[in-house]
Design a protein around this motif. Structure first.
Motif, mmCIF file in Angstrom:
data_model
loop_
_atom_site.group_PDB
_atom_site.id
_atom_site.type_symbol
_atom_site.label_atom_id
_atom_site.label_comp_id
_atom_site.label_asym_id
_atom_site.label_seq_id
_atom_site.Cartn_x
_atom_site.Cartn_y
_atom_site.Cartn_z
ATOM 1 N N ILE A 62 -38.982 11.197 -4.962
ATOM 2 C CA ILE A 62 -39.024 12.502 -5.622
ATOM 3 C C ILE A 62 -37.876 13.391 -5.177
ATOM 4 C CG2 ILE A 62 -40.361 14.639 -5.848
ATOM 5 C CD1 ILE A 62 -42.887 12.916 -5.668
ATOM 6 N N THR A 63 -37.637 13.453 -3.875
ATOM 7 C CA THR A 63 -36.657 14.407 -3.340
ATOM 8 C C THR A 63 -35.257 13.825 -3.190
ATOM 9 O OG1 THR A 63 -37.153 13.790 -1.045
ATOM 10 C CG2 THR A 63 -38.477 15.566 -2.038
ATOM 11 N N GLY A 64 -35.159 12.514 -3.079
ATOM 12 C CA GLY A 64 -33.860 11.912 -2.829
ATOM 13 C C GLY A 64 -33.482 11.867 -1.360
ATOM 14 N N TYR A 65 -34.375 12.334 -0.463
ATOM 15 C CA TYR A 65 -34.094 12.231 0.969
ATOM 16 C C TYR A 65 -33.958 10.755 1.341
ATOM 17 C CZ TYR A 65 -36.134 16.988 1.135
ATOM 18 O OH TYR A 65 -36.435 18.307 0.929
ATOM 19 N N GLU A 66 -33.029 10.454 2.199
ATOM 20 C CA GLU A 66 -32.832 9.067 2.615
ATOM 21 C C GLU A 66 -33.785 8.667 3.727
ATOM 22 O OE1 GLU A 66 -28.770 8.484 3.633
ATOM 23 O OE2 GLU A 66 -28.028 8.823 1.587
ATOM 24 N N GLU A 101 -38.212 18.369 6.808
ATOM 25 C CA GLU A 101 -36.918 19.024 7.004
ATOM 26 C C GLU A 101 -36.201 18.990 5.660
ATOM 27 O OE1 GLU A 101 -35.871 20.166 9.993
ATOM 28 O OE2 GLU A 101 -37.229 19.227 11.426
ATOM 29 N N ILE A 102 -35.871 20.174 5.110
ATOM 30 C CA ILE A 102 -35.518 20.254 3.697
ATOM 31 C C ILE A 102 -34.015 20.176 3.421
ATOM 32 C CG2 ILE A 102 -35.684 21.705 1.645
ATOM 33 C CD1 ILE A 102 -38.331 22.766 2.741
ATOM 34 N N TRP A 103 -33.192 20.924 4.113
ATOM 35 C CA TRP A 103 -31.773 21.113 3.763
ATOM 36 C C TRP A 103 -30.903 20.144 4.574
ATOM 37 C CZ3 TRP A 103 -27.881 22.461 0.933
ATOM 38 C CH2 TRP A 103 -26.700 23.017 1.436
ATOM 39 N N ASN A 104 -29.784 19.725 4.001
ATOM 40 C CA ASN A 104 -28.916 18.754 4.681
ATOM 41 C C ASN A 104 -27.782 19.390 5.460
ATOM 42 O OD1 ASN A 104 -27.132 19.567 2.729
ATOM 43 N ND2 ASN A 104 -26.637 17.506 1.986
ATOM 44 N N ASN A 105 -27.829 20.730 5.622
ATOM 45 C CA ASN A 105 -26.824 21.437 6.406
ATOM 46 C C ASN A 105 -25.422 21.264 5.821
ATOM 47 O OD1 ASN A 105 -25.599 21.517 9.809
ATOM 48 N ND2 ASN A 105 -26.224 23.227 8.530
ATOM 49 N N ALA A 106 -25.381 21.031 4.501
ATOM 50 C CA ALA A 106 -24.115 20.865 3.756
ATOM 51 C C ALA A 106 -23.336 19.627 4.186
ATOM 52 C CB ALA A 106 -23.249 22.117 3.880
ATOM 53 N N ARG A 107 -24.022 18.637 4.715
ATOM 54 C CA ARG A 107 -23.348 17.375 5.062
ATOM 55 C C ARG A 107 -23.408 16.445 3.843
ATOM 56 N NH1 ARG A 107 -26.466 18.606 9.570
ATOM 57 N NH2 ARG A 107 -28.097 17.198 8.841
ATOM 58 N N PHE A 108 -22.601 16.739 2.859
ATOM 59 C CA PHE A 108 -22.661 16.009 1.598
ATOM 60 C C PHE A 108 -21.807 14.742 1.611
ATOM 61 C CE2 PHE A 108 -24.204 20.152 0.199
ATOM 62 C CZ PHE A 108 -25.260 19.779 -0.616
ATOM 63 N N ARG A 173 -37.294 23.019 -5.291
ATOM 64 C CA ARG A 173 -37.997 22.409 -6.411
ATOM 65 C C ARG A 173 -38.400 20.983 -6.084
ATOM 66 N NH1 ARG A 173 -37.018 19.066 -10.738
ATOM 67 N NH2 ARG A 173 -38.203 19.549 -12.631
ATOM 68 N N ASN A 174 -37.462 20.198 -5.558
ATOM 69 C CA ASN A 174 -37.765 18.812 -5.213
ATOM 70 C C ASN A 174 -38.857 18.736 -4.156
ATOM 71 O OD1 ASN A 174 -35.880 17.851 -7.005
ATOM 72 N ND2 ASN A 174 -34.261 17.641 -5.484
ATOM 73 N N GLN A 175 -38.773 19.630 -3.167
ATOM 74 C CA GLN A 175 -39.784 19.634 -2.115
ATOM 75 C C GLN A 175 -41.149 20.038 -2.675
ATOM 76 O OE1 GLN A 175 -39.442 18.701 1.226
ATOM 77 N NE2 GLN A 175 -41.665 18.858 1.158
ATOM 78 N N ALA A 176 -41.153 21.023 -3.563
ATOM 79 C CA ALA A 176 -42.415 21.466 -4.172
ATOM 80 C C ALA A 176 -43.044 20.352 -5.002
ATOM 81 C CB ALA A 176 -42.168 22.704 -5.033
ATOM 82 N N LEU A 177 -42.219 19.565 -5.695
ATOM 83 C CA LEU A 177 -42.745 18.456 -6.490
ATOM 84 C C LEU A 177 -43.423 17.417 -5.602
ATOM 85 C CD1 LEU A 177 -39.885 17.958 -9.101
ATOM 86 C CD2 LEU A 177 -42.183 18.843 -9.519
ATOM 87 N N PHE A 178 -42.857 17.183 -4.417
ATOM 88 C CA PHE A 178 -43.505 16.256 -3.471
ATOM 89 C C PHE A 178 -44.836 16.824 -2.997
ATOM 90 C CE2 PHE A 178 -44.025 15.093 1.116
ATOM 91 C CZ PHE A 178 -44.519 13.817 0.889
ATOM 92 N N ASN A 179 -44.863 18.105 -2.664
ATOM 93 C CA ASN A 179 -46.113 18.722 -2.209
ATOM 94 C C ASN A 179 -47.175 18.649 -3.299
ATOM 95 O OD1 ASN A 179 -44.730 19.337 0.130
ATOM 96 N ND2 ASN A 179 -44.419 21.482 -0.388
ATOM 97 N N LEU A 180 -46.779 18.910 -4.535
ATOM 98 C CA LEU A 180 -47.724 18.834 -5.646
ATOM 99 C C LEU A 180 -48.220 17.412 -5.859
ATOM 100 C CD1 LEU A 180 -45.975 21.230 -8.199
ATOM 101 C CD2 LEU A 180 -48.151 21.622 -7.030
ATOM 102 N N GLU A 181 -47.359 16.433 -5.637
ATOM 103 C CA GLU A 181 -47.776 15.047 -5.802
ATOM 104 C C GLU A 181 -48.832 14.674 -4.765
ATOM 105 O OE1 GLU A 181 -48.102 11.716 -7.865
ATOM 106 O OE2 GLU A 181 -46.730 13.336 -8.396
ATOM 107 N N MET A 182 -48.706 15.189 -3.550
ATOM 108 C CA MET A 182 -49.749 14.949 -2.548
ATOM 109 C C MET A 182 -51.071 15.577 -3.005
ATOM 110 S SD MET A 182 -48.088 15.061 1.273
ATOM 111 C CE MET A 182 -47.488 16.749 1.218
ATOM 112 N N ILE A 183 -50.983 16.767 -3.590
ATOM 113 C CA ILE A 183 -52.194 17.426 -4.083
ATOM 114 C C ILE A 183 -52.848 16.587 -5.178
ATOM 115 C CG2 ILE A 183 -53.030 19.448 -5.351
ATOM 116 C CD1 ILE A 183 -50.912 21.095 -3.863
ATOM 117 N N LYS A 184 -52.028 15.958 -6.016
ATOM 118 C CA LYS A 184 -52.566 15.138 -7.104
ATOM 119 C C LYS A 184 -53.320 13.915 -6.583
ATOM 120 C CE LYS A 184 -48.982 16.411 -10.440
ATOM 121 N NZ LYS A 184 -47.822 15.908 -11.229
ATOM 122 N N HIS A 185 -53.121 13.565 -5.326
ATOM 123 C CA HIS A 185 -53.822 12.428 -4.721
ATOM 124 C C HIS A 185 -55.181 12.811 -4.148
ATOM 125 C CE1 HIS A 185 -50.023 10.334 -5.104
ATOM 126 N NE2 HIS A 185 -50.542 9.250 -4.572
#
Length: 334
Positions: A62-66, A101-108, A173-185
């Protein structure tokens, strides 16, 4: 911070129905969860850990976090971290609890191709994509205690820890979608069936009836994690039946609840031979049932003996700390 932490804990302990939590943090980014002082397989119930691993993988999609995993191995590389919130969330509260942990500290990316993403690459990104707003040039200043100092560097709150405002929406938004997906479970309980069957008749115009009440969990998570059961933050799921004794159809409309040890009821055998000699208007009895797995069914049976009457009306209710409540499903024993 202690006041805020205490307020959160007090609220949670007074609301044990809460099942999923995310105490979101700042920059890595990753989906971060317990345990913090040992490997997951060493100290977590396997059935609970399987859910955490499920959410790890779901979150990355959902979030794209590695990265996703426990604090001890995935974040700390085998080094313990004490006092981490998600540890309380699982060990003491028995919940699905992340501290993402949400933000990548601009390490793109590695702008200068030196094989690593360093502060130089972060500065380049800030200049090219953020109009240089994330870094303040160093300037001399006077401090009342330390004298001559310099102020400047990366903006702590709006660059180092959190995305710049213009990039904030995508990340939250991506983080909120993950939180909502947990709620859907979460568990979703509903009535499976209520069935009344006569099982024995007596010469004294009495009969035994078996009342079967079962509940279905249409959700995915069980009505409680095993850790929640261990620390008793949740009560056992239970079915309660209630009889209205005011609508007598004969002079002595008695009935008896016959104890069934297999049903797991804690109530002893009780008699209601008549309601004419007291003020009791209702009669209740409850039975505990196993916690219901996602997509599963659980229930119990009550054996009721009726004396000298044609029928007995009742209602069934279901109570689960984290599964939910179902109230007043009517039935008739006849």
């Amino acid at each position: 911070s202690e006041v805020e932490t205490r307020a959160v804990i007090t609220f949670l302990l007074s609301h044990p129905n809460i099942y999923v939590v995310n105490s979101m943090d700042t920059s890595v980014p990753m989906h971060l969860r317990p345990p913090s002082t040992s490997a997951s397989e060493e100290r977590m119930y396997p059935e609970d850990l399987s859910w955490y691993k499920h959410f790890d993988e779901l979150g990355k999609k959902i979030t794209g976090y590695e990265r996703a995993g426990d604090v001890y191995n995935d974040y700390g590389s085998g080094n313990p971290l004490f006092g981490h919130g998600p540890d309380f969330g699982y060990w003491y509260y028995g919940a699905i609890w992340y501290g993402d942990e949400i933000w990548n500290n601009a390490r793109f990316r590695d702008y200068n191709n030196d094989g690593d993403t360093t502060q130089i690459d972060v500065l380049i990104w800030d200049e090219e994509e953020n109009e240089g707003a994330g870094f303040k040039e160093w300037k001399p200043a006077k401090h009342p205690v330390y004298g001559d100092i310099e102020t400047g560097g990366f903006d702590l709150k709006f660059f180092s820890q959190n995305p710049p405002a213009r990039y904030l929406e995508e990340w939250i938004r991506n983080q909120a979608l993950f939180n909502l997906e947990m709620i859907k479970h979460l568990p979703e309980v509903d009535w499976e069936k209520i069935e009344v069957k006569k099982i024995k008749s007596y010469k004294t115009d009495s009969a035994d009836y078996k009342l079967t009440v079962s509940i279905r969990n249409n959700g995915r998570l069980p009505t409680a994690l095993r850790q929640a059961q261990l620390v008793k933050i949740v009560r056992e799921d239970r079915i309660e039946i209630e009889f209205d004794t005011t609508d007598a159809v004969s002079e002595k409309p008695g009935f008896r609840i016959i104890e069934d040890k297999k049903a797991g009821r804690q109530n002893k055998e009780r008699d209601r031979e008549s309601n004419a000699d007291d003020n009791l208007k209702e009669f209740k009895v409850s039975g505990t049932i196993p916690f219901i797995q996602g997509g599963g069914i659980s229930g119990t049976e009550f054996v009721i003996r009726l004396y000298d009457r044609q029928e007995l009306k009742g209602r069934a209710s279901f109570y689960s700390t984290r599964g939910g409540i179902l109230k007043d499903r009517e039935f008739v024993i006849r």
